[in-house]
Design a protein around this motif. Structure first.
Motif, PDB file in Angstrom:
ATOM      1  N   ALA A 110       0.854  -1.207   0.000  1.00 53.95           N
ATOM      2  CA  ALA A 110       0.000   0.000   0.000  1.00 53.95           C
ATOM      3  C   ALA A 110       0.886   1.253   0.000  1.00 53.95           C
ATOM      4  CB  ALA A 110      -0.921  -0.008   1.218  1.00 53.95           C
ATOM      5  N   ASP A 111       1.897   1.274   0.848  1.00 52.69           N
ATOM      6  CA  ASP A 111       2.806   2.439   0.893  1.00 52.69           C
ATOM      7  C   ASP A 111       3.504   2.626  -0.455  1.00 52.69           C
ATOM      8  OD1 ASP A 111       2.196   3.007   3.468  1.00 52.69           O
ATOM      9  OD2 ASP A 111       4.020   2.138   4.338  1.00 52.69           O
ATOM     10  N   PHE A 112       3.901   1.514  -1.047  1.00 51.24           N
ATOM     11  CA  PHE A 112       4.569   1.553  -2.358  1.00 51.24           C
ATOM     12  C   PHE A 112       3.681   2.258  -3.384  1.00 51.24           C
ATOM     13  CE2 PHE A 112       5.069  -0.368  -6.567  1.00 51.24           C
ATOM     14  CZ  PHE A 112       6.439  -0.311  -6.780  1.00 51.24           C
ATOM     15  N   PHE A 113       2.398   1.865  -3.426  1.00 48.87           N
ATOM     16  CA  PHE A 113       1.510   2.457  -4.436  1.00 48.87           C
ATOM     17  C   PHE A 113       1.032   3.864  -4.053  1.00 48.87           C
ATOM     18  CE2 PHE A 113       1.143  -1.912  -6.168  1.00 48.87           C
ATOM     19  CZ  PHE A 113       1.512  -1.612  -7.474  1.00 48.87           C
ATOM     20  N   TYR A 114       0.884   4.134  -2.755  1.00 50.50           N
ATOM     21  CA  TYR A 114       0.561   5.524  -2.387  1.00 50.50           C
ATOM     22  C   TYR A 114       1.704   6.443  -2.834  1.00 50.50           C
ATOM     23  CZ  TYR A 114      -3.466   4.278   0.575  1.00 50.50           C
ATOM     24  OH  TYR A 114      -4.687   3.833   1.024  1.00 50.50           O
ATOM     25  N   THR A 115       2.924   5.982  -2.640  1.00 55.49           N
ATOM     26  CA  THR A 115       4.099   6.772  -3.046  1.00 55.49           C
ATOM     27  C   THR A 115       4.104   6.969  -4.563  1.00 55.49           C
ATOM     28  OG1 THR A 115       5.358   5.883  -1.199  1.00 55.49           O
ATOM     29  CG2 THR A 115       6.641   6.841  -2.989  1.00 55.49           C
ATOM     30  N   HIS A 116       3.819   5.888  -5.285  1.00 57.84           N
ATOM     31  CA  HIS A 116       3.816   5.993  -6.747  1.00 57.84           C
ATOM     32  C   HIS A 116       2.682   6.850  -7.271  1.00 57.84           C
ATOM     33  CE1 HIS A 116       6.935   3.999  -8.888  1.00 57.84           C
ATOM     34  NE2 HIS A 116       7.132   3.364  -7.756  1.00 57.84           N
ATOM     35  N   SER A 117       1.548   6.770  -6.601  1.00 56.21           N
ATOM     36  CA  SER A 117       0.417   7.605  -6.987  1.00 56.21           C
ATOM     37  C   SER A 117       0.822   9.076  -6.899  1.00 56.21           C
ATOM     38  CB  SER A 117      -0.775   7.312  -6.067  1.00 56.21           C
ATOM     39  OG  SER A 117      -1.820   8.201  -6.332  1.00 56.21           O
ATOM     40  N   GLU A 118       1.503   9.419  -5.808  1.00 53.28           N
ATOM     41  CA  GLU A 118       1.942  10.814  -5.623  1.00 53.28           C
ATOM     42  C   GLU A 118       2.978  11.197  -6.692  1.00 53.28           C
ATOM     43  OE1 GLU A 118       0.665  13.143  -3.951  1.00 53.28           O
ATOM     44  OE2 GLU A 118       2.232  14.598  -4.427  1.00 53.28           O
ATOM     45  N   GLU A 119       3.868  10.256  -7.030  1.00 55.34           N
ATOM     46  CA  GLU A 119       4.871  10.551  -8.076  1.00 55.34           C
ATOM     47  C   GLU A 119       4.191  10.866  -9.406  1.00 55.34           C
ATOM     48  OE1 GLU A 119       8.009   7.735  -8.675  1.00 55.34           O
ATOM     49  OE2 GLU A 119       8.633   7.848  -6.587  1.00 55.34           O
ATOM     50  N   GLU A 120       3.174  10.082  -9.745  1.00 55.40           N
ATOM     51  CA  GLU A 120       2.467  10.316 -11.017  1.00 55.40           C
ATOM     52  C   GLU A 120       1.767  11.670 -11.010  1.00 55.40           C
ATOM     53  OE1 GLU A 120       3.305   8.604 -13.333  1.00 55.40           O
ATOM     54  OE2 GLU A 120       3.862   6.697 -12.470  1.00 55.40           O
ATOM     55  N   ARG A 121       1.262  12.038  -9.833  1.00 57.34           N
ATOM     56  CA  ARG A 121       0.631  13.362  -9.715  1.00 57.34           C
ATOM     57  C   ARG A 121       1.676  14.451  -9.980  1.00 57.34           C
ATOM     58  NH1 ARG A 121      -0.241  16.953  -5.774  1.00 57.34           N
ATOM     59  NH2 ARG A 121      -2.066  18.270  -6.054  1.00 57.34           N
ATOM     60  N   GLN A 122       2.878  14.240  -9.471  1.00 59.38           N
ATOM     61  CA  GLN A 122       3.949  15.220  -9.717  1.00 59.38           C
ATOM     62  C   GLN A 122       4.315  15.258 -11.200  1.00 59.38           C
ATOM     63  OE1 GLN A 122       4.975  17.456  -7.563  1.00 59.38           O
ATOM     64  NE2 GLN A 122       3.623  16.562  -6.019  1.00 59.38           N
ATOM     65  N   HIS A 123       4.301  14.098 -11.865  1.00 55.11           N
ATOM     66  CA  HIS A 123       4.585  14.057 -13.312  1.00 55.11           C
ATOM     67  C   HIS A 123       3.533  14.880 -14.059  1.00 55.11           C
ATOM     68  CE1 HIS A 123       6.666   9.845 -12.863  1.00 55.11           C
ATOM     69  NE2 HIS A 123       7.252  10.785 -12.166  1.00 55.11           N
ATOM     70  N   MET A 124       2.290  14.760 -13.600  1.00 46.21           N
ATOM     71  CA  MET A 124       1.193  15.505 -14.222  1.00 46.21           C
ATOM     72  C   MET A 124       1.416  17.017 -14.033  1.00 46.21           C
ATOM     73  SD  MET A 124      -2.810  15.572 -13.089  1.00 46.21           S
ATOM     74  CE  MET A 124      -2.356  16.213 -11.497  1.00 46.21           C
ATOM     75  N   ILE A 125       1.736  17.417 -12.804  1.00 45.65           N
ATOM     76  CA  ILE A 125       1.896  18.848 -12.507  1.00 45.65           C
ATOM     77  C   ILE A 125       3.059  19.438 -13.312  1.00 45.65           C
ATOM     78  CG2 ILE A 125       2.550  20.493 -10.686  1.00 45.65           C
ATOM     79  CD1 ILE A 125       1.012  18.681  -8.716  1.00 45.65           C
ATOM     80  N   LYS A 126       4.135  18.673 -13.449  1.00 48.44           N
ATOM     81  CA  LYS A 126       5.300  19.138 -14.216  1.00 48.44           C
ATOM     82  C   LYS A 126       4.884  19.451 -15.660  1.00 48.44           C
ATOM     83  CE  LYS A 126       9.992  17.270 -15.026  1.00 48.44           C
ATOM     84  NZ  LYS A 126      10.980  17.981 -14.234  1.00 48.44           N
ATOM     85  N   LEU A 127       4.032  18.616 -16.220  1.00 49.36           N
ATOM     86  CA  LEU A 127       3.536  18.845 -17.585  1.00 49.36           C
ATOM     87  C   LEU A 127       2.622  20.070 -17.653  1.00 49.36           C
ATOM     88  CD1 LEU A 127       2.762  15.170 -18.572  1.00 49.36           C
ATOM     89  CD2 LEU A 127       4.081  16.734 -20.002  1.00 49.36           C
ATOM     90  N   VAL A 128       1.719  20.181 -16.677  1.00 49.15           N
ATOM     91  CA  VAL A 128       0.785  21.322 -16.649  1.00 49.15           C
ATOM     92  C   VAL A 128       1.576  22.633 -16.633  1.00 49.15           C
ATOM     93  CG1 VAL A 128      -0.888  22.552 -15.171  1.00 49.15           C
ATOM     94  CG2 VAL A 128      -1.143  20.091 -15.567  1.00 49.15           C
ATOM     95  N   LYS A 129       2.572  22.704 -15.764  1.00 48.39           N
ATOM     96  CA  LYS A 129       3.372  23.936 -15.648  1.00 48.39           C
ATOM     97  C   LYS A 129       4.120  24.206 -16.944  1.00 48.39           C
ATOM     98  CE  LYS A 129       4.004  24.083 -10.666  1.00 48.39           C
ATOM     99  NZ  LYS A 129       4.928  23.876  -9.554  1.00 48.39           N
ATOM    100  N   PHE A 130       4.675  23.167 -17.536  1.00 49.88           N
ATOM    101  CA  PHE A 130       5.456  23.338 -18.768  1.00 49.88           C
ATOM    102  C   PHE A 130       4.572  23.857 -19.909  1.00 49.88           C
ATOM    103  CE2 PHE A 130       7.159  21.645 -22.788  1.00 49.88           C
ATOM    104  CZ  PHE A 130       8.416  22.236 -22.779  1.00 49.88           C
ATOM    105  N   ILE A 131       3.397  23.258 -20.074  1.00 48.94           N
ATOM    106  CA  ILE A 131       2.486  23.689 -21.153  1.00 48.94           C
ATOM    107  C   ILE A 131       2.160  25.173 -20.990  1.00 48.94           C
ATOM    108  CG2 ILE A 131       0.169  23.407 -22.151  1.00 48.94           C
ATOM    109  CD1 ILE A 131       0.329  20.429 -21.150  1.00 48.94           C
ATOM    110  N   ASN A 132       1.824  25.574 -19.760  1.00 49.56           N
ATOM    111  CA  ASN A 132       1.457  26.978 -19.530  1.00 49.56           C
ATOM    112  C   ASN A 132       2.651  27.918 -19.703  1.00 49.56           C
ATOM    113  OD1 ASN A 132      -1.259  26.442 -19.063  1.00 49.56           O
ATOM    114  ND2 ASN A 132      -0.936  26.039 -16.891  1.00 49.56           N
ATOM    115  N   GLU A 133       3.821  27.483 -19.237  1.00 45.16           N
ATOM    116  CA  GLU A 133       5.028  28.326 -19.386  1.00 45.16           C
ATOM    117  C   GLU A 133       5.381  28.543 -20.851  1.00 45.16           C
ATOM    118  OE1 GLU A 133       8.008  26.233 -17.178  1.00 45.16           O
ATOM    119  OE2 GLU A 133       7.188  26.913 -15.257  1.00 45.16           O
ATOM    120  N   ARG A 134       5.060  27.562 -21.695  1.00 46.39           N
ATOM    121  CA  ARG A 134       5.395  27.669 -23.118  1.00 46.39           C
ATOM    122  C   ARG A 134       4.303  28.390 -23.917  1.00 46.39           C
ATOM    123  NH1 ARG A 134       8.596  24.396 -25.894  1.00 46.39           N
ATOM    124  NH2 ARG A 134       8.155  25.981 -27.452  1.00 46.39           N
TER     125      ARG A 134
END
Ligand code: FEO
Length: 169
Positions: A39-63
């Protein structure tokens, strides 16, 4: 940024969001079935994927593009075994890798080297995540149906993540 590339990046926002929800559902299933380490493994990974999403959102808007925040799909929430759980994890990562490769291909077609450069971080990330998913599945194959093995696997899986992170530095 070319509209075709912007569309692909916005699609990728959705794939990362879906992966985050998918792993949250896996974490919840593991929690409910007594696998606290998994469970901890997947909670951690879930959060990582959310960060991957946010990184893309910021990049699209910055460009100068417009990031679209997608509706969430209801993820699969029931699994018949640890093998099924981690096979789904690998399939999910393979899907994301394929989509990232499609963006890379399109960047080269349009000679968009800025987005191409930005996406290299995702290429490296996917290599590591797929390798980890395959290693875990190899371990589960060795363990088979042995309940003691599952107990130890659950206890040790977070140290496995830490080992992976150490090798990235
Ligand atoms: Fe962000 Fe594991 O895909």
């Amino acid at each position: 940024m070319k509209p075709e590339i912007e569309t692909l990046l916005n699609n990728q926002v959705k794939y990362e969001a879906n992966a985050s929800m998918h792993y949250m559902a896996m974490a919840s299933w593991a929690d409910a079935n007594g696998y606290n380490g998994i469970a901890d493994f997947f909670y951690t990974h879930s959060e990582e994927e959310r960060q991957h999403m946010i990184k893309l959102v910021k990049f699209i808007n910055e460009r100068g593009g417009n990031a679209e925040i997608p509706a969430l799909e209801k993820p699969k929430s029931d699994f018949s075994s640890l093998n099924e759980l981690f096979e789904d994890f690998l399939s999910s990562e393979e899907f994301v890798t394929q989509k990232i490769n499609e963006i890379i291909f399109e960047c080269l077609q349009h000679k968009d080297y800025n987005v191409h450069n930005f996406m290299q971080w995702y290429v490296s990330e996917q290599l590591e995540e797929e390798a980890m998913a395959r290693s875990i599945l190899d371990k589960l194959t060795i363990i088979g149906d042995d309940k003691t093995g599952h107990y130890i696997f659950d206890r040790d899986i977070m140290s496995f993540i830490n080992t992976q992170e150490d090798t990235q530095q």
